[in-house]
Design an enzyme around this catalytic site. Structure first.
Site, PDB file in Angstrom:
ATOM      1  N   THR A  38     -18.848  39.560  16.666  1.00  0.00           N
ATOM      2  CA  THR A  38     -18.000  40.273  17.620  1.00  0.00           C
ATOM      3  C   THR A  38     -17.324  39.323  18.594  1.00  0.00           C
ATOM      4  O   THR A  38     -16.318  39.683  19.208  1.00  0.00           O
ATOM      5  CB  THR A  38     -18.828  41.296  18.420  1.00  0.00           C
ATOM      6  OG1 THR A  38     -20.001  40.642  18.935  1.00  0.00           O
ATOM      7  CG2 THR A  38     -19.256  42.470  17.547  1.00  0.00           C
ATOM      8  N   GLY A 125     -30.193  24.598  10.993  1.00  0.00           N
ATOM      9  CA  GLY A 125     -29.746  25.509   9.959  1.00  0.00           C
ATOM     10  C   GLY A 125     -30.382  26.878   9.991  1.00  0.00           C
ATOM     11  O   GLY A 125     -30.284  27.637   9.029  1.00  0.00           O
ATOM     12  N   LEU A 128     -30.016  29.393  14.978  1.00  0.00           N
ATOM     13  CA  LEU A 128     -30.425  29.384  16.384  1.00  0.00           C
ATOM     14  C   LEU A 128     -29.553  28.446  17.207  1.00  0.00           C
ATOM     15  O   LEU A 128     -29.885  28.109  18.335  1.00  0.00           O
ATOM     16  CB  LEU A 128     -31.894  28.995  16.513  1.00  0.00           C
ATOM     17  CG  LEU A 128     -32.870  29.901  15.757  1.00  0.00           C
ATOM     18  CD1 LEU A 128     -34.306  29.417  15.955  1.00  0.00           C
ATOM     19  CD2 LEU A 128     -32.729  31.348  16.203  1.00  0.00           C
ATOM     20  N   SER A 129     -28.450  28.038  16.632  1.00  0.00           N
ATOM     21  CA  SER A 129     -27.427  27.279  17.329  1.00  0.00           C
ATOM     22  C   SER A 129     -27.877  25.887  17.747  1.00  0.00           C
ATOM     23  O   SER A 129     -27.654  25.451  18.868  1.00  0.00           O
ATOM     24  CB  SER A 129     -26.920  28.060  18.547  1.00  0.00           C
ATOM     25  OG  SER A 129     -25.620  27.665  18.886  1.00  0.00           O
ATOM     26  N   ASP A 175     -22.336  31.272  21.443  1.00  0.00           N
ATOM     27  CA  ASP A 175     -23.469  30.355  21.421  1.00  0.00           C
ATOM     28  C   ASP A 175     -23.494  29.453  22.651  1.00  0.00           C
ATOM     29  O   ASP A 175     -24.521  29.299  23.319  1.00  0.00           O
ATOM     30  CB  ASP A 175     -23.429  29.505  20.154  1.00  0.00           C
ATOM     31  CG  ASP A 175     -23.582  30.340  18.898  1.00  0.00           C
ATOM     32  OD1 ASP A 175     -23.964  31.518  19.008  1.00  0.00           O
ATOM     33  OD2 ASP A 175     -23.302  29.822  17.799  1.00  0.00           O
TER      34      ASP A 175
END
Length: 385
Positions: A38, A125, A128-129, A175
């Site tokens: 979004t 990867g 979780l940024s 993020d």
């Protein structure tokens, strides 16, 4: 990686570079509680900074050389020149600090050469940024060291430009907003159109709950084509519907939209429109009833990502299904998709049962054993020393 104490980290920097760092900065990874894909549609998201961080020790150099070293593995020092940075040229984790330097240069900020040591315990990867944690730690350091005087909003946009135009990942602003603006015990309710933030209390343990992260070990990358194609579908949908962004489409508009869009584009649009609505409902429920009320919205979000946006994978679906069967009150994949992690909101009393159910399901399916751990909302980026 487990982050070393700040004094030990400084000592490792000195051992590598033969001098003391000018400072140590850290920035957290993030979990997105709800609101997936979004952000680049100018919509709503509800992530929070987690208690796993990237930290950097940095010292300014008198020339334009950048030397970078990570505590992870035995990669050795990587060298670059701030005067000749090009997107796509850097490989591995070094593209993230170099991207930040490049983005600051594009804003007219004179960035000196520097020596940098990275340490991170944000899983790679896993959705979780981990990359944004690096970027936010680096931009926090460079903001201080250059005297640029940027506020969080400017740093968010600079790191987004680094991601989009240097790294080549067409991500939004969620993020880095969570990493830079997070607060302990709170989720970050972000309006991605104007960057306004409302901190929403999210204290699961006080409600007798714990938020489990289930890292499926299926690695993903935002720079891969799946993410870009989903974004292109959203932009096409907005164009056909005559709106600035899908943020401007309400659930009541979907019936009309179904007659204007091809079937695939409509499903992509429907996910974004309904996901925005789920974010707003989640914020309202957290305020009125607390975390125990949001489970059905997490479930609905996952179904939408699986069926309409088609960004899940068998391992993520199994993580969600087995955690729910084991007693979680709600679960969904989190992050950009095509791998990574799921989250499961779980009663504290049933945590071990949920963990066991997921591990057993993965073993029976022949999948790599997942890594399962808890996260809590943590503070955003900061200087440590």
């Amino acid at each position: 990686m487990t982050a070393p104490a700040t004094t030990d980290f400084g000592a490792r920097f000195s051992a590598a570079y033969g001098r003391q760092p000018d400072g140590v900065w850290q920035a957290p990874g993030r979990v997105n509680l709800i609101g997936e894909h979004t952000d680049y549609n100018e919509g709503f998201v509800l992530p929070f900074a987690i208690d796993r961080t990237a930290r950097v020790a940095v010292a300014v150099r008198p020339d334009s050389t950048v030397r970078m070293l990570s505590t992870y593995g035995d990669q050795g020092i990587t060298t670059a020149d701030t005067a000749s940075l090009e997107g796509g040229a850097a490989k591995g984790w070094t593209k993230y600090p170099l991207g930040v330097i490049w983005a600051l240069q594009q804003r007219g900020i004179d960035v000196p050469g520097l020596d940098l040591l990275l340490d991170s315990d944000v899983p790679l990867g896993a959705g979780l940024s981990s990359s944004h944690a690096i970027e936010c730690a680096v931009i926090s350091a460079l903001n201080d060291l250059t005297g640029a005087g940027m506020g969080p909003e400017d740093m968010v946009l600079a790191t987004q430009r680094a991601e989009n135009d240097f790294v080549g990942a067409p991500t939004g602003i969620m993020d880095q907003s969570a990493s830079l603006r997070g607060s302990k015990g709170h989720a970050v309710f972000l309006d991605c159109r104007d960057q306004s933030v409302q901190l929403v209390p999210f204290e699961a343990e006080a409600a007798g709950l714990v938020l489990l992260v289930i890292d499926t070990k299926v690695s993903h990358s935002h720079a891969d084509g799946g993410y870009a194609s989903r974004r292109a579908s959203c932009e096409l949908g907005a164009e056909v519907l005559g709106v600035k962004a899908l943020r401007d489409v309400a659930p009541a508009d979907l019936e009309e939209a179904s007659g204007l869009l091809d079937e695939v584009t409509f499903r992509r649009v429907r996910h974004v429109v309904t996901e925005n609505d789920r974010v707003l409902q989640t914020v309202e429920l957290l305020a009125q009833q607390g975390p125990s009320a949001i489970g059905p919205l997490l479930d609905a979000s996952h179904a939408s990502m699986r069926d309409d946006f088609e960004i899940s994978c068998p391992e993520l679906d199994l993580a969600v299904e087995s955690s729910r069967a084991g007693g979680a009150i709600g679960a969904r994949m989190t992050g950009g998709g095509f791998g990574g992690a799921a989250i499961a909101l779980t009663p504290v009393s049933g945590e071990q049962q949920v963990r066991a159910a997921v591990v057993r399901a993965f073993a029976e399916a022949g999948y790599t054993a997942p890594d399962i751990f808890t996260v809590t909302p943590a503070a955003g980026a900061m200087r440590l020393a």
